[in-house]
Motif scaffolding. Structure first.
Motif, PDB file in Angstrom:
ATOM      1  N   ALA A   1     -20.765  33.456   7.290  1.00  0.00           N
ATOM      2  CA  ALA A   1     -19.860  32.325   7.443  1.00  0.00           C
ATOM      3  C   ALA A   1     -20.300  31.152   6.558  1.00  0.00           C
ATOM      4  O   ALA A   1     -19.471  30.458   5.947  1.00  0.00           O
ATOM      5  N   ALA A   2     -21.612  30.936   6.486  1.00  0.00           N
ATOM      6  CA  ALA A   2     -22.132  29.842   5.648  1.00  0.00           C
ATOM      7  C   ALA A   2     -21.872  30.128   4.168  1.00  0.00           C
ATOM      8  O   ALA A   2     -21.525  29.223   3.394  1.00  0.00           O
ATOM      9  N   ALA A   3     -22.021  31.415   3.786  1.00  0.00           N
ATOM     10  CA  ALA A   3     -21.772  31.782   2.391  1.00  0.00           C
ATOM     11  C   ALA A   3     -20.316  31.555   2.022  1.00  0.00           C
ATOM     12  O   ALA A   3     -20.001  31.092   0.910  1.00  0.00           O
ATOM     13  N   TYR A   4     -19.429  31.874   2.991  1.00  0.00           N
ATOM     14  CA  TYR A   4     -18.019  31.638   2.716  1.00  0.00           C
ATOM     15  C   TYR A   4     -17.737  30.142   2.588  1.00  0.00           C
ATOM     16  O   TYR A   4     -16.976  29.702   1.712  1.00  0.00           O
ATOM     17  N   ALA A   5     -18.369  29.331   3.443  1.00  0.00           N
ATOM     18  CA  ALA A   5     -18.168  27.883   3.373  1.00  0.00           C
ATOM     19  C   ALA A   5     -18.620  27.334   2.026  1.00  0.00           C
ATOM     20  O   ALA A   5     -17.950  26.487   1.417  1.00  0.00           O
ATOM     21  N   ALA A   6     -19.751  27.852   1.547  1.00  0.00           N
ATOM     22  CA  ALA A   6     -20.270  27.384   0.256  1.00  0.00           C
ATOM     23  C   ALA A   6     -19.351  27.800  -0.886  1.00  0.00           C
ATOM     24  O   ALA A   6     -19.068  27.015  -1.802  1.00  0.00           O
ATOM     25  N   ALA A   7     -18.867  29.035  -0.829  1.00  0.00           N
ATOM     26  CA  ALA A   7     -17.975  29.509  -1.878  1.00  0.00           C
ATOM     27  C   ALA A   7     -16.662  28.742  -1.878  1.00  0.00           C
ATOM     28  O   ALA A   7     -16.101  28.422  -2.934  1.00  0.00           O
ATOM     29  N   GLN A   8     -16.166  28.439  -0.676  1.00  0.00           N
ATOM     30  CA  GLN A   8     -14.924  27.681  -0.570  1.00  0.00           C
ATOM     31  C   GLN A   8     -15.120  26.271  -1.112  1.00  0.00           C
ATOM     32  O   GLN A   8     -14.244  25.711  -1.794  1.00  0.00           O
ATOM     33  N   ALA A   9     -16.294  25.702  -0.821  1.00  0.00           N
ATOM     34  CA  ALA A   9     -16.588  24.354  -1.320  1.00  0.00           C
ATOM     35  C   ALA A   9     -16.670  24.345  -2.848  1.00  0.00           C
ATOM     36  O   ALA A   9     -16.176  23.427  -3.522  1.00  0.00           O
ATOM     37  N   ALA A  10     -17.294  25.420  -3.383  1.00  0.00           N
ATOM     38  CA  ALA A  10     -17.416  25.496  -4.846  1.00  0.00           C
ATOM     39  C   ALA A  10     -16.046  25.649  -5.500  1.00  0.00           C
ATOM     40  O   ALA A  10     -15.788  25.096  -6.573  1.00  0.00           O
ATOM     41  N   ALA A  11     -15.174  26.393  -4.835  1.00  0.00           N
ATOM     42  CA  ALA A  11     -13.838  26.589  -5.394  1.00  0.00           C
ATOM     43  C   ALA A  11     -13.043  25.286  -5.407  1.00  0.00           C
ATOM     44  O   ALA A  11     -12.172  25.078  -6.261  1.00  0.00           O
ATOM     45  N   ASN A  12     -13.323  24.432  -4.458  1.00  0.00           N
ATOM     46  CA  ASN A  12     -12.588  23.165  -4.352  1.00  0.00           C
ATOM     47  C   ASN A  12     -13.295  22.002  -5.066  1.00  0.00           C
ATOM     48  O   ASN A  12     -12.841  20.858  -4.990  1.00  0.00           O
ATOM     49  N   ALA A  13     -14.425  22.312  -5.694  1.00  0.00           N
ATOM     50  CA  ALA A  13     -15.209  21.239  -6.331  1.00  0.00           C
ATOM     51  C   ALA A  13     -14.455  20.645  -7.543  1.00  0.00           C
ATOM     52  O   ALA A  13     -13.717  21.336  -8.234  1.00  0.00           O
ATOM     53  N   ALA A  14     -14.691  19.372  -7.787  1.00  0.00           N
ATOM     54  CA  ALA A  14     -14.064  18.662  -8.930  1.00  0.00           C
ATOM     55  C   ALA A  14     -14.965  17.500  -9.341  1.00  0.00           C
ATOM     56  O   ALA A  14     -15.779  17.022  -8.545  1.00  0.00           O
ATOM     57  N   PRO A  15     -14.808  17.005 -10.514  1.00  0.00           N
ATOM     58  CA  PRO A  15     -15.626  15.868 -10.992  1.00  0.00           C
ATOM     59  C   PRO A  15     -15.406  14.605 -10.177  1.00  0.00           C
ATOM     60  O   PRO A  15     -16.285  13.753 -10.098  1.00  0.00           O
ATOM     61  N   ALA A  16     -14.277  14.467  -9.587  1.00  0.00           N
ATOM     62  CA  ALA A  16     -13.989  13.225  -8.855  1.00  0.00           C
ATOM     63  C   ALA A  16     -14.857  13.138  -7.615  1.00  0.00           C
ATOM     64  O   ALA A  16     -15.435  14.108  -7.153  1.00  0.00           O
ATOM     65  N   ALA A  17     -14.947  11.969  -7.073  1.00  0.00           N
ATOM     66  CA  ALA A  17     -15.741  11.724  -5.873  1.00  0.00           C
ATOM     67  C   ALA A  17     -15.139  12.509  -4.717  1.00  0.00           C
ATOM     68  O   ALA A  17     -13.927  12.581  -4.565  1.00  0.00           O
ATOM     69  N   ALA A  18     -16.050  13.061  -3.925  1.00  0.00           N
ATOM     70  CA  ALA A  18     -15.602  13.878  -2.801  1.00  0.00           C
ATOM     71  C   ALA A  18     -15.056  13.008  -1.688  1.00  0.00           C
ATOM     72  O   ALA A  18     -15.538  11.911  -1.439  1.00  0.00           O
ATOM     73  N   ALA A  19     -14.080  13.543  -0.981  1.00  0.00           N
ATOM     74  CA  ALA A  19     -13.512  12.837   0.170  1.00  0.00           C
ATOM     75  C   ALA A  19     -14.303  13.218   1.420  1.00  0.00           C
ATOM     76  O   ALA A  19     -15.372  13.815   1.345  1.00  0.00           O
ATOM     77  N   ALA A  20     -13.779  12.882   2.540  1.00  0.00           N
ATOM     78  CA  ALA A  20     -14.444  13.189   3.809  1.00  0.00           C
ATOM     79  C   ALA A  20     -14.531  14.705   3.989  1.00  0.00           C
ATOM     80  O   ALA A  20     -13.701  15.444   3.474  1.00  0.00           O
ATOM     81  N   PRO A  21     -15.563  15.180   4.708  1.00  0.00           N
ATOM     82  CA  PRO A  21     -15.714  16.626   4.928  1.00  0.00           C
ATOM     83  C   PRO A  21     -14.463  17.223   5.572  1.00  0.00           C
ATOM     84  O   PRO A  21     -13.837  16.604   6.429  1.00  0.00           O
ATOM     85  N   GLN A  22     -14.140  18.442   5.173  1.00  0.00           N
ATOM     86  CA  GLN A  22     -12.952  19.131   5.674  1.00  0.00           C
ATOM     87  C   GLN A  22     -13.370  20.289   6.568  1.00  0.00           C
ATOM     88  O   GLN A  22     -14.169  21.138   6.177  1.00  0.00           O
ATOM     89  N   THR A  23     -12.846  20.315   7.808  1.00  0.00           N
ATOM     90  CA  THR A  23     -13.173  21.364   8.785  1.00  0.00           C
ATOM     91  C   THR A  23     -12.082  22.424   8.777  1.00  0.00           C
ATOM     92  O   THR A  23     -10.895  22.102   8.878  1.00  0.00           O
ATOM     93  N   THR A  24     -12.515  23.678   8.686  1.00  0.00           N
ATOM     94  CA  THR A  24     -11.574  24.796   8.655  1.00  0.00           C
ATOM     95  C   THR A  24     -11.940  25.813   9.743  1.00  0.00           C
ATOM     96  O   THR A  24     -13.108  26.175   9.891  1.00  0.00           O
ATOM     97  N   VAL A  25     -10.921  26.211  10.515  1.00  0.00           N
ATOM     98  CA  VAL A  25     -11.124  27.235  11.554  1.00  0.00           C
ATOM     99  C   VAL A  25     -10.485  28.527  11.062  1.00  0.00           C
ATOM    100  O   VAL A  25      -9.269  28.595  10.858  1.00  0.00           O
ATOM    101  N   ILE A  26     -11.301  29.556  10.923  1.00  0.00           N
ATOM    102  CA  ILE A  26     -10.817  30.852  10.455  1.00  0.00           C
ATOM    103  C   ILE A  26     -10.631  31.768  11.663  1.00  0.00           C
ATOM    104  O   ILE A  26     -11.608  32.070  12.363  1.00  0.00           O
TER     105      ILE A  26
END
Length: 333
Positions: free
Chosen positions: A161-186
């Protein structure tokens, strides 16, 4: 000298007629006896047959006392034997823990897997990162299934689950400043939930059966009739779950059965009184059923062409009648 033969003639005629009548009567009686003696027959290989109730052990244990003897007549509910159960308090505690763990796992899977990721303000689409995230999600689902089957530990599931969270975060990464943390229920897949629910039910059934076995210290008769104890059943003998303990021949559902040829069956009718002998005891009953054989020209087994006749047994015999006892039946017109 003349002799008067009139009186002699009268006597001759009188006694001759009487003799003829006697001869006719004897002939008629002999014919009657001959005909009726030919109509009767004897079956020497009849057998007592009856419905039997099989009693089995409800769990592993050791017999401490046998309260009946083979051939006794018992009423339904009579205690046949007493048993010492092998289910210990430690066994019950372990099964209760299994139920609790299965329930907790099922509850967790119902909630799904929650991931927290830092959502970028302006995400940059990266097709490679998106594919890695999809692969990580598929692996996480597989780990959930393996965990529900008990094949992996909770740590391995959480790692996926942690690996998926990291991969999802990497997929959504961008140069701009990050917003508030996003919670996802799978959500957990329906197949995994179904398997986890089944594991809960199985654990609960195992616990309930163990508690019943622990309390089953008596083996009782399940019907009224003559009891036949299993071979070797005695105090201190070991019992296994579902092992046969005894058989009871139902007193209200037993009969003497004979197999007749076609010619013999033609001389038998329902309700006919017959005399028979079982174990040296002379008894009388009636024909309660006649089962004609099925007509099958392809049938080569001659025994299948015999008619089965059932004879009633006495309601309260003076001796023990058990299935398998042989009998001799005399059928008369």
């Amino acid at each position: 000298m003349e002799v008067d033969v009139t009186e002699k003639a009268k006597n001759f005629i009188r006694f001759g007629l009487i003799g003829l009548i006697v001869l006719a009567a004897l002939a008629g009686g002999g014919l009657y006896l001959y005909q009726h003696s030919n109509r009767g027959f004897v079956v020497s290989d009849a057998m007592v047959v009856g419905s039997e109730s099989v009693i089995t052990a409800k769990g592993d244990g050791k017999i401490t006392e046998v309260l009946v003897q083979d051939g006794d007549y018992v009423e339904e509910g009579t205690v046949i034997a007493r048993v010492e159960s092998k289910i210990t308090p430690e066994d019950i505690a372990q099964l209760e823990q299994n139920v609790q763990l299965a329930q907790q796992s099922y509850a967790q899977l119902q909630k799904g897997t929650t991931t927290v990721a830092q959502a970028p303000a302006a995400p940059v689409v990266d097709s490679g990162a998106q594919q890695r995230a999809a692969n990580a999600y598929a692996r996480m689902q597989r780990m959930n299934e393996l965990f529900s089957m008990g094949a992996i530990s909770a740590a391995k599931r959480d790692e996926a689950a942690a690996a998926y969270a990291a991969a999802q975060a990497a997929a959504n990464a961008a140069p701009a400043a990050a917003a508030a943390p996003q919670t996802t229920v799978i959500p957990t897949s329906p197949e995994v939930l179904k398997q986890a629910e089944l594991q809960v039910k199985q654990a609960e059934i195992a616990l309930a059966n163990a508690k019943n076995d622990q309390q089953a210290t008596e083996i009782v008769a399940t019907a009224s009739g003559v009891i036949s104890l299993a071979e070797g059943l005695a105090a201190d003998s070991e019992l296994k779950n579902e092992q046969e303990v005894a058989r009871i021949q139902a007193s209200n559902d037993a009969w003497l059965e004979a197999k007749l040829t076609e010619n013999q069956a033609a001389k038998v009718r329902l309700g006919q009184f017959v005399n028979y002998e079982i174990d040296g005891h002379k008894l009388q009953g009636t024909v309660k059923d006649i089962a004609a054989p099925e007509n099958d020209e392809s049938e080569s087994d001659q025994s299948k062409s015999l008619t089965i006749v059932k004879i009633s047994l006495p309601a309260d015999p003076s001796f023990t009648i058990k299935s398998g006892m042989s009998g001799k039946i005399e059928f008369k017109e």
